[in-house]
Write an enzyme that holds these catalytic residues in place. Structure first.
Site, mmCIF file in Angstrom:
data_model
loop_
_atom_site.group_PDB
_atom_site.id
_atom_site.type_symbol
_atom_site.label_atom_id
_atom_site.label_comp_id
_atom_site.label_asym_id
_atom_site.label_seq_id
_atom_site.Cartn_x
_atom_site.Cartn_y
_atom_site.Cartn_z
ATOM 1 N N ASP A 264 53.331 34.999 35.552
ATOM 2 C CA ASP A 264 53.157 35.462 34.174
ATOM 3 C C ASP A 264 54.487 35.468 33.429
ATOM 4 O O ASP A 264 55.368 36.280 33.710
ATOM 5 C CB ASP A 264 52.579 36.888 34.185
ATOM 6 C CG ASP A 264 51.111 36.916 34.579
ATOM 7 O OD1 ASP A 264 50.332 36.154 33.981
ATOM 8 O OD2 ASP A 264 50.749 37.702 35.476
ATOM 9 N N ASP B 145 41.371 36.166 34.051
ATOM 10 C CA ASP B 145 42.640 36.849 34.333
ATOM 11 C C ASP B 145 42.663 38.238 33.710
ATOM 12 O O ASP B 145 42.578 38.378 32.491
ATOM 13 C CB ASP B 145 43.778 35.993 33.763
ATOM 14 C CG ASP B 145 45.159 36.565 34.067
ATOM 15 O OD1 ASP B 145 45.273 37.478 34.896
ATOM 16 O OD2 ASP B 145 46.139 36.069 33.460
HETATM 17 C C1 DX5 Z 1 48.210 40.178 32.268
HETATM 18 C C2 DX5 Z 1 48.534 39.043 33.176
HETATM 19 C C3 DX5 Z 1 47.699 39.007 34.435
HETATM 20 C C4 DX5 Z 1 47.907 40.173 35.355
HETATM 21 C C5 DX5 Z 1 46.738 40.278 36.297
HETATM 22 O O1 DX5 Z 1 48.812 39.980 31.036
HETATM 23 O O2 DX5 Z 1 48.312 37.804 32.522
HETATM 24 O O3 DX5 Z 1 47.914 37.805 35.115
HETATM 25 O O4 DX5 Z 1 49.070 40.040 36.104
HETATM 26 O O5 DX5 Z 1 46.949 41.380 37.107
HETATM 27 P P1 DX5 Z 1 45.808 42.393 37.519
HETATM 28 O O6 DX5 Z 1 44.992 41.695 38.562
HETATM 29 O O7 DX5 Z 1 46.574 43.525 38.050
HETATM 30 O O8 DX5 Z 1 45.011 42.738 36.311
HETATM 31 ZN ZN ZN Z 2 48.246 35.978 33.768
#
Ligand code: DX5
Ligand code: ZN
Length: 225
Positions: free
Chosen positions: A40, A184
């Site tokens: 990310d 996501d």
């Molecule tokens: C949020 C990110 C995600 C996040 C997902 O802005 O794009 O990729 O890291 O993590 P979890 O599974 O903890 O929601």
């Molecule tokens: Zn993400």
């Protein structure tokens, strides 16, 4: 039960909330269940958070033998794409290529990004935030390899999935998209199946795996094996 194995659901593990030093061992615990490492990239402008994504990327590229799935939450994707040479997938946000004057997709910018990403040998992904209308995707759906439906507001890991976003998965499929459909944000062992039933075939998960008592079991369940 693993009769769903032929659905071939891909798991992209989000390392957002891991320390760099533990990434290797935490991924190793998952013994082959991780298909991609989700990285990310946040610039503190497009989203109210900033990450050291390039360091994670370089580190993972050096130490892991798993394809890299780069999610660019940045205002100016064109300026950062070249940094991610070696990624398997590079996804930028639809909202970053909307012309604020016309409120339509800046196709020139889209083509510039798509051709740059392809020239680097990566798949092209487009991400969409929870409150953005999917009709804006219409002209570009046939030109991307992957659509990433955000199931939380981008910016932070560990949030709860917004149920109203789930319908977007079906809508993207109804629009005729037959590429990779990634979801996501806030995906858990319980709600992953809902995303899959609606048409998702690639799941991002961070919190649900890495804070679980049994991360291997959670990853297995998320892939519906
Ligand atoms: C949020 C990110 C995600 C996040 C997902 O802005 O794009 O990729 O890291 O993590 P979890 O599974 O903890 O929601
Ligand atoms: Zn993400």
């Amino acid at each position: 039960m693993n009769n769903l194995e032929d659905k071939n659901i891909k798991l992209s593990a989000s390392i957002l909330n891991l320390k760099t030093i533990e990434v290797h061992s935490r991924l190793a615990e998952l013994k082959g269940l991780v298909d991609y490492i989700h990285i990310d990239t946040m610039d503190g402008v497009f989203v109210p958070n900033k990450t050291e994504a390039l360091e994670w990327f370089k580190n993972a590229k050096r130490t892991e033998n798993i394809p890299l799935d780069v999610h660019l939450m940045v205002e100016n994707p064109l300026s950062v794409v070249p940094d991610y040479n070696g990624a398997s997938i590079i996804t930028f946000h639809l909202e970053a290529i909307i012309n604020p004057r016309t409120m339509t997709v800046d196709m020139e910018m889209f083509y510039a990004l798509a051709s740059l990403i392809r020239s680097m040998g990566a798949k092209v992904g487009i991400a969409i935030k929870p409150n953005t209308t999917i009709s804006l995707l219409r002209n570009i759906l046939k030109k991307v390899d992957l659509v990433l439906v955000m199931t939380v507001e981008p910016g932070f890991g560990g949030q709860k999935l917004i149920p109203a976003t789930l319908v977007k998965i079906e809508k993207v499929r109804e629009m005729g998209f037959d590429g990779i459909l990634e979801v996501d944000g806030g995906i858990t062992t319980e709600n992953a199946i809902e995303c899959i039933n609606r048409g998702a075939d690639m799941i991002v998960a961070g919190t649900a795996i890495f804070t679980a008592e049994d991360p291997y079991d959670s990853a297995w369940k998320i892939k519906q094996k």
